[in-house]
Motif scaffolding. Structure first.
Motif, PDB file in Angstrom:
ATOM      1  N   GLY A  33     -50.203  53.672  31.438  1.00 45.32           N
ATOM      2  CA  GLY A  33     -51.027  52.833  30.751  1.00 45.32           C
ATOM      3  C   GLY A  33     -50.615  51.943  30.164  1.00 45.32           C
ATOM      4  N   GLY A  34     -49.021  52.051  29.737  1.00 41.02           N
ATOM      5  CA  GLY A  34     -48.716  51.047  28.739  1.00 41.02           C
ATOM      6  C   GLY A  34     -48.009  49.720  29.562  1.00 41.02           C
ATOM      7  N   SER A  35     -47.006  48.993  28.832  1.00 39.33           N
ATOM      8  CA  SER A  35     -46.470  47.806  29.333  1.00 39.33           C
ATOM      9  C   SER A  35     -45.539  48.365  30.711  1.00 39.33           C
ATOM     10  N   LEU A  56     -49.773  61.038  37.348  1.00 45.35           N
ATOM     11  CA  LEU A  56     -49.940  59.922  36.289  1.00 45.35           C
ATOM     12  C   LEU A  56     -50.456  60.715  34.902  1.00 45.35           C
ATOM     13  N   ALA A  57     -49.780  60.090  34.033  1.00 45.63           N
ATOM     14  CA  ALA A  57     -50.174  60.611  32.665  1.00 45.63           C
ATOM     15  C   ALA A  57     -50.038  59.329  31.746  1.00 45.63           C
ATOM     16  N   THR A  58     -51.286  59.333  30.884  1.00 45.55           N
ATOM     17  CA  THR A  58     -51.442  58.315  29.927  1.00 45.55           C
ATOM     18  C   THR A  58     -51.906  59.026  28.470  1.00 45.55           C
ATOM     19  N   GLY A  59     -52.046  58.029  27.521  1.00 42.53           N
ATOM     20  CA  GLY A  59     -52.577  58.715  26.394  1.00 42.53           C
ATOM     21  C   GLY A  59     -53.907  58.408  26.155  1.00 42.53           C
ATOM     22  N   SER A  60     -54.557  57.411  25.971  1.00 45.97           N
ATOM     23  CA  SER A  60     -55.967  57.067  25.717  1.00 45.97           C
ATOM     24  C   SER A  60     -56.769  56.120  26.855  1.00 45.97           C
ATOM     25  N   GLN A  61     -55.993  55.608  27.596  1.00 49.78           N
ATOM     26  CA  GLN A  61     -56.659  54.424  28.311  1.00 49.78           C
ATOM     27  C   GLN A  61     -57.159  54.750  29.778  1.00 49.78           C
ATOM     28  N   SER A  62     -58.482  55.306  29.563  1.00 49.54           N
ATOM     29  CA  SER A  62     -58.991  56.226  30.828  1.00 49.54           C
ATOM     30  C   SER A  62     -59.283  55.025  31.829  1.00 49.54           C
ATOM     31  N   LEU A  79     -54.711  62.831  30.562  1.00 51.36           N
ATOM     32  CA  LEU A  79     -55.201  62.042  29.495  1.00 51.36           C
ATOM     33  C   LEU A  79     -54.770  62.851  28.114  1.00 51.36           C
ATOM     34  N   ALA A  80     -54.115  62.096  27.177  1.00 52.18           N
ATOM     35  CA  ALA A  80     -53.849  62.983  26.034  1.00 52.18           C
ATOM     36  C   ALA A  80     -55.079  63.076  25.160  1.00 52.18           C
ATOM     37  N   ASP A  81     -56.101  62.286  25.350  1.00 51.09           N
ATOM     38  CA  ASP A  81     -57.377  62.112  24.720  1.00 51.09           C
ATOM     39  C   ASP A  81     -58.462  63.170  25.614  1.00 51.09           C
ATOM     40  N   ASN A 142     -37.998  54.820  27.887  1.00 51.24           N
ATOM     41  CA  ASN A 142     -37.884  55.193  26.384  1.00 51.24           C
ATOM     42  C   ASN A 142     -36.787  55.414  25.943  1.00 51.24           C
ATOM     43  N   LYS A 143     -36.297  54.769  24.754  1.00 50.71           N
ATOM     44  CA  LYS A 143     -35.027  54.949  24.066  1.00 50.71           C
ATOM     45  C   LYS A 143     -35.050  56.042  23.046  1.00 50.71           C
ATOM     46  N   GLU A 144     -36.155  56.267  22.325  1.00 48.60           N
ATOM     47  CA  GLU A 144     -36.333  57.178  21.479  1.00 48.60           C
ATOM     48  C   GLU A 144     -35.787  58.745  21.936  1.00 48.60           C
ATOM     49  N   TRP A 238     -39.479  37.669  26.627  1.00 48.16           N
ATOM     50  CA  TRP A 238     -40.104  38.629  27.303  1.00 48.16           C
ATOM     51  C   TRP A 238     -41.552  38.980  26.694  1.00 48.16           C
ATOM     52  N   THR A 239     -42.440  39.600  27.543  1.00 52.75           N
ATOM     53  CA  THR A 239     -43.517  40.081  27.431  1.00 52.75           C
ATOM     54  C   THR A 239     -43.330  41.625  27.514  1.00 52.75           C
ATOM     55  N   MET A 240     -43.943  42.245  26.223  1.00 50.04           N
ATOM     56  CA  MET A 240     -43.708  43.648  26.157  1.00 50.04           C
ATOM     57  C   MET A 240     -44.787  44.323  25.064  1.00 50.04           C
ATOM     58  N   LYS A 243     -45.196  47.410  19.981  1.00 53.73           N
ATOM     59  CA  LYS A 243     -43.903  47.987  18.934  1.00 53.73           C
ATOM     60  C   LYS A 243     -42.455  47.324  19.420  1.00 53.73           C
ATOM     61  N   ILE A 244     -42.216  47.354  20.658  1.00 52.01           N
ATOM     62  CA  ILE A 244     -40.731  46.746  21.004  1.00 52.01           C
ATOM     63  C   ILE A 244     -40.784  45.307  20.609  1.00 52.01           C
ATOM     64  N   THR A 245     -41.762  44.530  20.742  1.00 55.86           N
ATOM     65  CA  THR A 245     -41.606  43.227  20.394  1.00 55.86           C
ATOM     66  C   THR A 245     -41.295  42.951  18.830  1.00 55.86           C
TER      67      THR A 245
HETATM   68  N1  LIG Z   1     -42.217  47.269  27.180  1.00 55.44           N
HETATM   69  C1  LIG Z   1     -41.050  46.713  27.483  1.00 55.44           C
HETATM   70  O1  LIG Z   1     -40.605  45.751  28.228  1.00 55.44           O
HETATM   71  C2  LIG Z   1     -40.010  47.708  27.309  1.00 55.44           C
HETATM   72  C3  LIG Z   1     -38.472  47.289  27.739  1.00 55.44           C
HETATM   73  C4  LIG Z   1     -37.321  48.313  27.621  1.00 55.44           C
HETATM   74  C5  LIG Z   1     -37.931  49.426  27.045  1.00 55.44           C
HETATM   75  N2  LIG Z   1     -39.278  49.848  26.731  1.00 55.44           N
HETATM   76  C6  LIG Z   1     -39.277  51.143  25.867  1.00 55.44           C
HETATM   77  O2  LIG Z   1     -40.162  51.786  26.855  1.00 55.44           O
HETATM   78  C7  LIG Z   1     -41.164  52.834  26.120  1.00 55.44           C
HETATM   79  C8  LIG Z   1     -42.629  52.400  26.384  1.00 55.44           C
HETATM   80  O3  LIG Z   1     -42.666  50.976  25.964  1.00 55.44           O
HETATM   81  P1  LIG Z   1     -43.800  50.105  26.135  1.00 55.44           P
HETATM   82  O4  LIG Z   1     -43.951  48.685  25.533  1.00 55.44           O
HETATM   83  O5  LIG Z   1     -44.453  50.363  27.691  1.00 55.44           O
HETATM   84  O6  LIG Z   1     -44.991  50.889  25.416  1.00 55.44           O
HETATM   85  P2  LIG Z   1     -46.761  50.999  25.214  1.00 55.44           P
HETATM   86  O7  LIG Z   1     -46.979  49.899  25.775  1.00 55.44           O
HETATM   87  O8  LIG Z   1     -47.106  51.162  23.601  1.00 55.44           O
HETATM   88  O9  LIG Z   1     -47.027  52.159  26.237  1.00 55.44           O
HETATM   89  C9  LIG Z   1     -46.749  53.511  25.752  1.00 55.44           C
HETATM   90  C10 LIG Z   1     -47.491  54.172  26.674  1.00 55.44           C
HETATM   91  O10 LIG Z   1     -47.249  55.771  26.275  1.00 55.44           O
HETATM   92  C11 LIG Z   1     -48.570  56.393  26.523  1.00 55.44           C
HETATM   93  N3  LIG Z   1     -48.670  57.618  25.484  1.00 55.44           N
HETATM   94  C12 LIG Z   1     -48.501  57.657  24.185  1.00 55.44           C
HETATM   95  N4  LIG Z   1     -48.827  58.965  23.721  1.00 55.44           N
HETATM   96  C13 LIG Z   1     -48.921  59.810  24.879  1.00 55.44           C
HETATM   97  C14 LIG Z   1     -49.130  60.938  25.074  1.00 55.44           C
HETATM   98  N5  LIG Z   1     -49.470  61.994  24.182  1.00 55.44           N
HETATM   99  N6  LIG Z   1     -49.296  61.385  26.227  1.00 55.44           N
HETATM  100  C15 LIG Z   1     -49.319  60.610  27.389  1.00 55.44           C
HETATM  101  N7  LIG Z   1     -49.023  59.303  27.285  1.00 55.44           N
HETATM  102  C16 LIG Z   1     -48.727  58.811  25.990  1.00 55.44           C
HETATM  103  C17 LIG Z   1     -49.555  55.205  25.976  1.00 55.44           C
HETATM  104  O11 LIG Z   1     -50.805  55.753  26.503  1.00 55.44           O
HETATM  105  P3  LIG Z   1     -52.185  54.924  26.110  1.00 55.44           P
HETATM  106  O12 LIG Z   1     -51.727  53.592  26.115  1.00 55.44           O
HETATM  107  O13 LIG Z   1     -52.934  55.041  27.420  1.00 55.44           O
HETATM  108  O14 LIG Z   1     -52.589  55.457  24.673  1.00 55.44           O
HETATM  109  C18 LIG Z   1     -48.968  54.190  26.836  1.00 55.44           C
HETATM  110  O15 LIG Z   1     -49.190  54.521  28.123  1.00 55.44           O
HETATM  111  C19 LIG Z   1     -40.612  52.730  24.662  1.00 55.44           C
HETATM  112  O16 LIG Z   1     -39.547  53.581  24.361  1.00 55.44           O
HETATM  113  C20 LIG Z   1     -39.918  51.183  24.813  1.00 55.44           C
HETATM  114  O17 LIG Z   1     -38.971  51.084  23.764  1.00 55.44           O
HETATM  115  C21 LIG Z   1     -40.136  48.986  26.664  1.00 55.44           C
END
Ligand SMILES: NC(=O)c1ccc[n+]([C@@H]2O[C@H](COP(=O)([O-])OP(=O)(O)OC[C@H]3O[C@@H](n4cnc5c(N)ncnc54)[C@H](OP(=O)(O)O)[C@@H]3O)[C@@H](O)[C@H]2O)c1
Length: 421
Positions: A33-35, A56-62, A79-81, A142-144, A238-240, A243-245
């Motif tokens: 569900g994330g970016s 497919l797995a996401t956190g809260s975005q049903s 869905l984590a929720d 995910n870099k973390e 970039w559109t991200m 957190k990463i922005t």
């Molecule tokens: N965005 C970029 O362009 C970009 C570029 C390079 C690297 N990255 C890296 O990629 C990673 C993701 O970035 P993002 O920008 O896509 O972040 P994001 O938009 O915040 O998305 C994070 C995703 O993780 C999900 N999530 C969180 N806790 C979860 C859990 N317990 N179980 C399942 N899913 C869970 C969230 O779910 P919900 O939203 O449904 O709650 C969401 O789908 C980060 O490490 C970032 O540094 C991102």
């Protein structure tokens, strides 16, 4: 140094993921569900012959998960929720898994070949380790995971690569390289990976990580003190995700990427340079011993590195537009200013100090960014908090913390960072 080998492929990505079986590569997507997750869905949906999305797995975005399930018809979703999970409106026959072990269960399913990690923070570290233990290819944005757990992840990856080299008897097989098993999606690391294809380890002298410099490239320290979340969320190229922005605006993101590159490419931190490049056309480069520098260029569209990680060693048509060099015009490069952006120095020092300090860095940053966005920490307070957390938690033993120790440190640092004044 772990350079990928030069090779051909099947044209559908399958040869790069499995030693034998034909047919589409079976994918589990964590963080759909994330970016990054939504862009990965876009890429996967465009190539139904090459990829079958199993989970497919996401956190809260049903709602997004329901739409993705209708589009891709996975066998299972999570869905984590948990309460929202029981109310999901899904295509008939779709299984729902929940609970704290859901991501790990999905990532290790026997019908999954490749796991895409698009979650934020450390939530997927356990699943990444389990997926690799189960012999799955992992493509990670995910870099973390690597910043905190590189010392746990990389030995597994190297073991898998050595096993594949032995089993196939082909040192050029995509899986005979560690990068065949752990595939970077971060655009800078994808660029370096692409530059390394066909090169020998010994030929590499330096990795050049480019950074746009964010929206405050030329701001003074005094100006930075009054930056608002709205200003910091306006990334120039970039559109991200949010957190990463913010991490890009403080250059913390580049600091994390230095540590990520150190693990992925097995080079010392001293052989990684950051180059500010405001146009974000050159996504990163590699300098070789003969003085040659190879770079990868592209438009700022994450769907390209996402797709490369899925199709490696092949390339397929992608939705990303090719870069137009004439339209791009002038490309600038300059050195970063660690005086105004101290997070870069703090991250490099944390990387040198080891996994305890790197974990303190990412855990503190998660809280620092959330506090900045909610107005309880100013912009310059972010690096101050990072420095304090690294100093407080980054020393001592164990030099190589276990997964459970990392989880405990993460919780301690979160408490410290919430209380930091
Ligand atoms: N965005 C970029 O362009 C970009 C570029 C390079 C690297 N990255 C890296 O990629 C990673 C993701 O970035 P993002 O920008 O896509 O972040 P994001 O938009 O915040 O998305 C994070 C995703 O993780 C999900 N999530 C969180 N806790 C979860 C859990 N317990 N179980 C399942 N899913 C869970 C969230 O779910 P919900 O939203 O449904 O709650 C969401 O789908 C980060 O490490 C970032 O540094 C991102």
């Amino acid at each position: 140094m772990a350079t990928p080998t030069r090779q051909g492929g099947s044209g559908n990505g399958g040869s790069g993921v499995r030693a034998s079986k034909a047919g589409p590569v079976r994918v589990a997507l964590l963080g759909s569900g994330g970016s990054i997750g939504r862009q990965a869905v876009d890429v996967l949906a465009r190539h139904p012959d090459a990829f079958r999305v199993v989970a497919l797995a996401t956190g809260s975005q049903s709602q997004i998960l329901e739409e993705q399930a209708r589009l891709l018809k996975p066998a299972v979703v999570s869905l984590a929720d948990g309460r929202a999970a029981s109310r999901l409106d899904l295509p008939p026959g779709t299984e729902v898994v929940g609970g704290p072990d859901a991501l790990e269960a999905i990532a290790t399913r026997s019908d999954v070949d490749l796991v895409v990690v698009a979650t934020s923070g450390l939530v997927a570290l356990r699943s990444v380790l389990a997926a690799l233990e189960a012999g799955k290819v992992v493509a990670t944005a995910n870099k973390e995971t690597l910043v905190a757990g590189g010392h746990l992840v990389m030995p597994l990856v190297r073991r898998l690569a050595a096993g594949a080299a032995g089993a196939t008897g082909d040192e050029h097989h995509p899986l005979a390289s560690p990068l065949g098993w752990l595939r970077p999606i971060d655009s800078e690391h994808s660029a370096i990976w692409q530059c390394l294809v066909g090169e020998k380890d010994a030929a590499v002298e330096r990795l050049l990580l480019t950074a746009s410099g964010g929206p405050f490239l030329d701001a003074s320290v005094a100006d930075l003190a009054t930056v608002t979340p709205e200003q910091a969320l306006r990334h120039p190229t970039w559109t991200m995700g949010a957190k990463i922005t913010i991490d890009s605006a403080t250059l913390t993101n580049k600091g994390l990427e230095i540590i990520e590159a150190r693990w992925l490419y097995d080079v010392p931190l001293s052989a990684i340079s950051v180059v500010i490049h405001p146009q974000s056309v050159v996504h990163s480069a590699v300098q070789f011993v003969d003085g040659s520098v190879k770079a990868q260029l592209g438009t700022p569209d994450m769907r390209l590195p996402i797709q490369y990680a899925l199709t490696y060693p092949d390339r397929m048509p992608s939705p990303a537009a090719a870069v137009d060099l004439i339209a791009a015009g002038r490309l600038e490069f300059r050195a970063p200013d660690e005086g105004r952006f101290p997070a870069l120095r703090i991250a490099r020092e944390a990387g040198e100090a080891g996994p305890l300090a790197s974990t303190a860095l990412i855990s503190a940053d998660e809280v620092a960014v959330a506090r900045f966005l909610s107005g309880t920490l100013d912009f310059n307070g972010i690096p101050r908090l990072l420095g304090a957390a690294v100093e407080r938690f980054g020393q001592g033993e164990p030099a190589e913390p276990t997964l459970d120790q990392l989880v405990a440190i993460d919780a301690d640092v979160h408490r410290f960072a919430e209380a930091y004044r």
